[in-house]
Design a protein around this motif. Structure first.
Motif, mmCIF file in Angstrom:
data_model
loop_
_atom_site.group_PDB
_atom_site.id
_atom_site.type_symbol
_atom_site.label_atom_id
_atom_site.label_comp_id
_atom_site.label_asym_id
_atom_site.label_seq_id
_atom_site.Cartn_x
_atom_site.Cartn_y
_atom_site.Cartn_z
ATOM 1 N N VAL A 47 43.677 30.723 53.042
ATOM 2 C CA VAL A 47 43.356 30.333 51.672
ATOM 3 C C VAL A 47 44.595 29.834 50.956
ATOM 4 C CG1 VAL A 47 42.641 31.250 49.453
ATOM 5 C CG2 VAL A 47 41.324 31.754 51.464
ATOM 6 N N LEU A 61 45.292 26.430 52.149
ATOM 7 C CA LEU A 61 44.316 25.520 51.536
ATOM 8 C C LEU A 61 44.719 25.178 50.104
ATOM 9 C CD1 LEU A 61 41.816 24.699 53.101
ATOM 10 C CD2 LEU A 61 40.494 26.202 51.645
ATOM 11 N N LEU A 90 42.182 31.868 41.509
ATOM 12 C CA LEU A 90 41.044 32.787 41.496
ATOM 13 C C LEU A 90 40.517 33.002 42.909
ATOM 14 C CD1 LEU A 90 39.088 31.718 38.329
ATOM 15 C CD2 LEU A 90 40.123 33.911 38.792
ATOM 16 N N ILE A 91 40.488 31.942 43.678
ATOM 17 C CA ILE A 91 39.964 32.092 45.050
ATOM 18 C C ILE A 91 40.907 32.974 45.873
ATOM 19 C CG2 ILE A 91 39.543 30.813 47.158
ATOM 20 C CD1 ILE A 91 38.347 28.615 45.516
ATOM 21 N N LEU A 117 44.306 27.098 38.529
ATOM 22 C CA LEU A 117 43.562 28.279 38.073
ATOM 23 C C LEU A 117 42.459 28.624 39.063
ATOM 24 C CD1 LEU A 117 42.747 30.325 35.859
ATOM 25 C CD2 LEU A 117 41.184 28.594 35.031
ATOM 26 N N VAL A 118 41.701 27.623 39.455
ATOM 27 C CA VAL A 118 40.582 27.912 40.363
ATOM 28 C C VAL A 118 41.108 28.372 41.720
ATOM 29 C CG1 VAL A 118 38.543 26.960 41.429
ATOM 30 C CG2 VAL A 118 39.158 26.253 39.156
ATOM 31 N N ALA A 160 34.808 27.458 38.582
ATOM 32 C CA ALA A 160 35.386 28.793 38.729
ATOM 33 C C ALA A 160 34.463 29.885 38.237
ATOM 34 C CB ALA A 160 36.709 28.854 37.977
ATOM 35 N N ILE A 212 33.224 32.629 40.767
ATOM 36 C CA ILE A 212 34.318 33.480 41.235
ATOM 37 C C ILE A 212 34.727 34.463 40.135
ATOM 38 C CG2 ILE A 212 36.648 33.452 42.137
ATOM 39 C CD1 ILE A 212 36.108 30.594 43.046
ATOM 40 N N LEU A 258 42.827 35.244 44.697
ATOM 41 C CA LEU A 258 42.643 36.610 44.190
ATOM 42 C C LEU A 258 41.403 37.248 44.812
ATOM 43 C CD1 LEU A 258 43.743 38.618 42.137
ATOM 44 C CD2 LEU A 258 42.204 37.646 40.470
ATOM 45 N N LEU A 259 40.354 36.464 44.912
ATOM 46 C CA LEU A 259 39.120 36.993 45.487
ATOM 47 C C LEU A 259 39.341 37.374 46.953
ATOM 48 C CD1 LEU A 259 36.297 37.378 44.389
ATOM 49 C CD2 LEU A 259 35.650 35.275 45.476
ATOM 50 N N THR A 260 40.088 36.534 47.641
ATOM 51 C CA THR A 260 40.358 36.861 49.052
ATOM 52 C C THR A 260 41.191 38.131 49.175
ATOM 53 O OG1 THR A 260 40.499 34.487 49.296
ATOM 54 C CG2 THR A 260 41.045 35.807 51.198
ATOM 55 N N ILE A 298 34.706 38.622 40.244
ATOM 56 C CA ILE A 298 35.917 39.413 39.980
ATOM 57 C C ILE A 298 35.701 40.345 38.797
ATOM 58 C CG2 ILE A 298 38.305 39.232 39.212
ATOM 59 C CD1 ILE A 298 38.581 36.760 40.886
#
Lengths: 131, 267
Positions: free
Chosen positions: B15, B18, B41-42, B37-38, A112, A115, B44-46, A119
């Motif tokens: 996402v 996924l 985060l992904i 968590l990961v 992570a 990423i 959130l990034l999207t 962010i």
């Protein structure tokens, strides 16, 4: 119906282990480990189809391939760590198994890091613009 | 605008799907929190990708670069398990180093002991004693290969001790008053008299051709030193022989001449 084969293999292994364990606990452990390995390798081929579906999905929706790569790596780490930990736990080494799981968790969290970096940079870049 | 919105929404949906799939694929509950968590985060990034693109322009390449960095970094700093040959080579090197250190320590302590004994036994001003040991110390004990005694140029005219010394005065030593070692006066008081420092001592020595056979080999002394033979060397050799059973031919006695110009041997 592969599930029947798998379950049959598991049942036979269980009976054999129960028979053998009285005389040779070592062979019982080896049998269990080997069976676990066999099922794991057998099922990896099936997981491949799921993964290819996921890749198609990612392709068509246009999400960056790096996301998919990361997610697949996470799944792989989780599976391998879990598998190894279970074998070790079968041998009675609970502490070693927990160390393996710990290593898996750490490696997943390390995934992570890029990423989180992006962010955090975004948020930091957001702050002066807002003020 | 609408097309851009459509792609964004499609990305988010993909996402999230996924993430749900990998949640299903996960083997057990202990990993679930970390994977969530990961995945979060992904997602959130999207969700944030339009804002990030607006603020920072092209972030995909940066993300890619950091990912590539991360993916490539592990092999470079991968811990390499040493092979058996490596371990044995390391062990050999360490053992050699340790043996060398032990030999050096032995030589140093031997030299210090010899120097002290020489000063006490002969009253000479010993500047340095260097001992050379050879042998691997493992199969056979290290053997003495040579002792080099360097006398100080400031000669003391103190007591020439060693009463059992044969009292033949060496022939052909023309030295000035206080040079070239032990003047052969067998004065019997053993107390060392204080030495007044001498600035430069010039040693005039005539070479006695009698014992020049092996002395010629030793003629190749360092500059600033001159070899000493004869009475002084004999005394030194006897002391070393009695104390450490050093063979006399291994002992090399030299004297530091003051200015390094005069070379010669007292014979």
């Amino acid at each position: 119906m592969e599930i029947i084969q798998i379950v049959g293999l598991g049942l036979i292994t269980t009976i054999l282990i129960l028979v053998v364990r009285e005389q040779k606990p070592m062979f019982a452990f080896l049998l269990a480990a080997f069976t676990g390995l066999f099922i794991f390798l057998y099922m990896i081929g099936k997981i491949e189809t799921v993964i290819s579906v996921l890749e198609q999905l990612a392709d068509r929706s246009g999400i960056p391939s790096i996301y998919l790569k990361t997610i697949l790596k996470i799944i792989g780490i989780a599976y391998i760590a879990e598998f190894g930990a279970q074998i070790v736990r079968d041998a009675g080494q609970e502490s070693v198994a927990s160390k393996i799981e710990f290593a898996g968790k750490v490696l997943i969290l390390v995934m992570a890091v890029p990423i989180i970096g992006v962010i955090v940079e975004t948020v930091i870049g957001l702050l002066p613009a807002g003020s | 605008m609408l097309a851009w919105l459509a792609t964004w929404l499609k990305q988010i949906i993909a996402v999230v799907l996924l993430a749900g799939l990998i949640d299903l694929l996960l083997p057990n509950k202990t990993m679930q929190r970390y994977v969530r968590l990961v995945a979060g985060l992904i997602i959130l990034l999207t969700l944030l990708s339009p804002i990030i693109r607006l603020l920072q322009g092209d972030f995909d390449t940066r993300l890619n670069a950091s990912f590539e960095n991360w993916l490539k970094a592990p092999p470079s700093k991968e811990f390499k398990m040493p092979t058996l040959e490596d371990i044995q080579r390391d062990a050999d090197a360490l053992r050699r180093k340790q043996e060398a250190a032990a030999a050096a320590l032995t030589e140093k302590q031997l030299a210090a002991a010899m120097s002290e004994a020489l000063e006490r036994g002969t009253g000479l001003q010993v500047m340095s004693v260097s001992v050379r040991l050879e042998g691997d110390g493992k199969t056979e004990p290290a053997s003495l290969q040579g002792v080099e005694v360097t006398l100080d140029s400031m000669e003391d005219n103190g007591a020439e001790v060693d009463p059992g010394a044969s009292d033949h005065s060496p022939g052909g030593t023309d030295t000035d008053s206080k040079s070239a070692g032990t003047s052969a006066t067998p004065d019997s008081n053993k107390e060392v008299q204080p030495v007044e420092p001498v600035d430069s001592v010039s040693v005039f020595v005539q070479v006695d051709p009698d014992d020049s056979d092996d002395a010629d080999a030793r003629q190749t002394a360092d500059k600033g030193y001159s070899l000493v033979d004869g009475r002084t060397a004999e005394v030194i050799r006897r002391v070393l022989n009695e104390g450490w059973s050093v063979p006399p031919d291994l002992v090399r006695v030299r004297i530091a001449t003051g200015d390094g110009s005069s070379t010669g041997r007292a014979s």
